[in-house]
Design an enzyme around this catalytic site. Sequence first.
Site, PDB file in Angstrom:
ATOM      1  N   HIS A  18     -21.727  21.252 -28.239  1.00 56.50           N
ATOM      2  CA  HIS A  18     -21.457  22.577 -28.813  1.00 56.50           C
ATOM      3  C   HIS A  18     -20.175  22.546 -29.648  1.00 56.50           C
ATOM      4  O   HIS A  18     -20.127  23.087 -30.757  1.00 56.50           O
ATOM      5  CB  HIS A  18     -21.257  23.625 -27.700  1.00 56.50           C
ATOM      6  CG  HIS A  18     -22.465  23.934 -26.880  1.00 56.50           C
ATOM      7  ND1 HIS A  18     -22.450  23.962 -25.499  1.00 56.50           N
ATOM      8  CD2 HIS A  18     -23.739  24.232 -27.236  1.00 56.50           C
ATOM      9  CE1 HIS A  18     -23.661  24.283 -25.050  1.00 56.50           C
ATOM     10  NE2 HIS A  18     -24.457  24.441 -26.092  1.00 56.50           N
ATOM     11  N   LYS A  42     -33.489  31.921 -19.218  1.00 57.32           N
ATOM     12  CA  LYS A  42     -32.619  31.035 -18.429  1.00 57.32           C
ATOM     13  C   LYS A  42     -31.854  31.816 -17.368  1.00 57.32           C
ATOM     14  O   LYS A  42     -31.448  32.958 -17.608  1.00 57.32           O
ATOM     15  CB  LYS A  42     -31.601  30.347 -19.346  1.00 57.32           C
ATOM     16  CG  LYS A  42     -32.195  29.289 -20.250  1.00 57.32           C
ATOM     17  CD  LYS A  42     -31.092  28.622 -21.057  1.00 57.32           C
ATOM     18  CE  LYS A  42     -31.646  27.588 -22.030  1.00 57.32           C
ATOM     19  NZ  LYS A  42     -30.621  27.152 -23.003  1.00 57.32           N
ATOM     20  N   ARG A  91     -31.187  18.710 -31.877  1.00 53.65           N
ATOM     21  CA  ARG A  91     -31.033  17.385 -31.267  1.00 53.65           C
ATOM     22  C   ARG A  91     -32.292  16.552 -31.407  1.00 53.65           C
ATOM     23  O   ARG A  91     -32.358  15.618 -32.177  1.00 53.65           O
ATOM     24  CB  ARG A  91     -30.680  17.542 -29.769  1.00 53.65           C
ATOM     25  CG  ARG A  91     -29.290  18.098 -29.526  1.00 53.65           C
ATOM     26  CD  ARG A  91     -29.121  18.551 -28.115  1.00 53.65           C
ATOM     27  NE  ARG A  91     -30.133  19.566 -27.783  1.00 53.65           N
ATOM     28  CZ  ARG A  91     -30.130  20.278 -26.680  1.00 53.65           C
ATOM     29  NH1 ARG A  91     -29.224  20.084 -25.768  1.00 53.65           N
ATOM     30  NH2 ARG A  91     -31.063  21.195 -26.468  1.00 53.65           N
ATOM     31  N   SER A 129     -26.477  21.599 -21.732  1.00 55.78           N
ATOM     32  CA  SER A 129     -25.816  22.267 -20.605  1.00 55.78           C
ATOM     33  C   SER A 129     -26.589  22.002 -19.315  1.00 55.78           C
ATOM     34  O   SER A 129     -25.996  21.844 -18.243  1.00 55.78           O
ATOM     35  CB  SER A 129     -25.733  23.773 -20.853  1.00 55.78           C
ATOM     36  OG  SER A 129     -24.949  24.045 -21.983  1.00 55.78           O
TER      37      SER A 129
HETATM   38  O1  PNS Z   1     -28.289  28.086 -26.008  1.00 56.83           O
HETATM   39  P1  PNS Z   1     -29.658  28.740 -26.028  1.00 56.83           P
HETATM   40  O2  PNS Z   1     -30.036  29.240 -24.654  1.00 56.83           O
HETATM   41  O3  PNS Z   1     -30.713  27.850 -26.637  1.00 56.83           O
HETATM   42  O4  PNS Z   1     -29.523  30.001 -27.006  1.00 56.83           O
HETATM   43  C1  PNS Z   1     -30.609  30.901 -27.176  1.00 56.83           C
HETATM   44  C2  PNS Z   1     -30.060  32.252 -27.661  1.00 56.83           C
HETATM   45  C3  PNS Z   1     -29.095  32.832 -26.632  1.00 56.83           C
HETATM   46  C4  PNS Z   1     -29.347  32.060 -28.994  1.00 56.83           C
HETATM   47  C5  PNS Z   1     -31.298  33.187 -27.858  1.00 56.83           C
HETATM   48  O5  PNS Z   1     -31.975  33.345 -26.649  1.00 56.83           O
HETATM   49  C6  PNS Z   1     -30.906  34.547 -28.429  1.00 56.83           C
HETATM   50  O6  PNS Z   1     -30.710  34.673 -29.628  1.00 56.83           O
HETATM   51  N1  PNS Z   1     -30.754  35.537 -27.520  1.00 56.83           N
HETATM   52  C7  PNS Z   1     -30.408  36.887 -27.926  1.00 56.83           C
HETATM   53  C8  PNS Z   1     -31.639  37.792 -27.875  1.00 56.83           C
HETATM   54  C9  PNS Z   1     -32.455  37.631 -29.144  1.00 56.83           C
HETATM   55  O7  PNS Z   1     -32.022  37.896 -30.252  1.00 56.83           O
HETATM   56  N2  PNS Z   1     -33.694  37.166 -28.958  1.00 56.83           N
HETATM   57  C10 PNS Z   1     -34.607  36.951 -30.045  1.00 56.83           C
HETATM   58  C11 PNS Z   1     -34.338  35.641 -30.751  1.00 56.83           C
HETATM   59  S1  PNS Z   1     -35.841  34.890 -30.990  1.00 56.83           S
END
Ligand code: PNS
Length: 162
Positions: A18, A42, A91, A129
């Site tokens: 990150h 998650k 990745r 993570s």
């Molecule tokens: O590190 P991650 O868990 O891959 O990140 C995913 C994240 C938190 C960026 C994604 O779940 C997100 O944008 N969450 C906010 C809610 C949202 O906007 N959801 C629609 C996106 S498709």
Amino acid sequence: MKKIAICPGSFDPVTLGHVDIITRAAKMFDKVIVAVLVNPSKKPSFSINERIELLKEATADIERIEIVSFNGLLASYAKEKNAVAVVKGLRVVSDFEYEFQMALTNKKLNPELETIFLTTSARYMYLSSSMVKQVASFGGDISDFVPDCLYDKIYNRLKGDV
Ligand code: PNS
């Protein structure tokens, strides 16, 4: 006008991968907002406040960034902050499908918002993570995975958490 980008993620906890992406994004934009968001699929190990504190320490020497949390849609938050881009690290091929789906959903919700994928640095290709959590929970060495300054905090918090 200042070009603002958002680096969104769960950051549960922040890894060297990150930090690498945030550092590189900060070189490309006038300002980078690192947003700790909720990923509904998650179950987090660290609270939002803990994740923010860890991120602040990990990125203390990177200029023109802001660490925030937001409980809502990334696309709406980006609009509110006048951000022009979402920057994410890519990745392995298995990341692609999910990331591509999120990028297209965000584009539908906020057509002004571009998603930019930075290729992960080769040394962090395997890193996530989830791996940090799994290795530390079984008492393994996570020194190649997280910033030195956070080792004790992350390790002590996760050790035995199985
Ligand atoms: O590190 P991650 O868990 O891959 O990140 C995913 C994240 C938190 C960026 C994604 O779940 C997100 O944008 N969450 C906010 C809610 C949202 O906007 N959801 C629609 C996106 S498709």
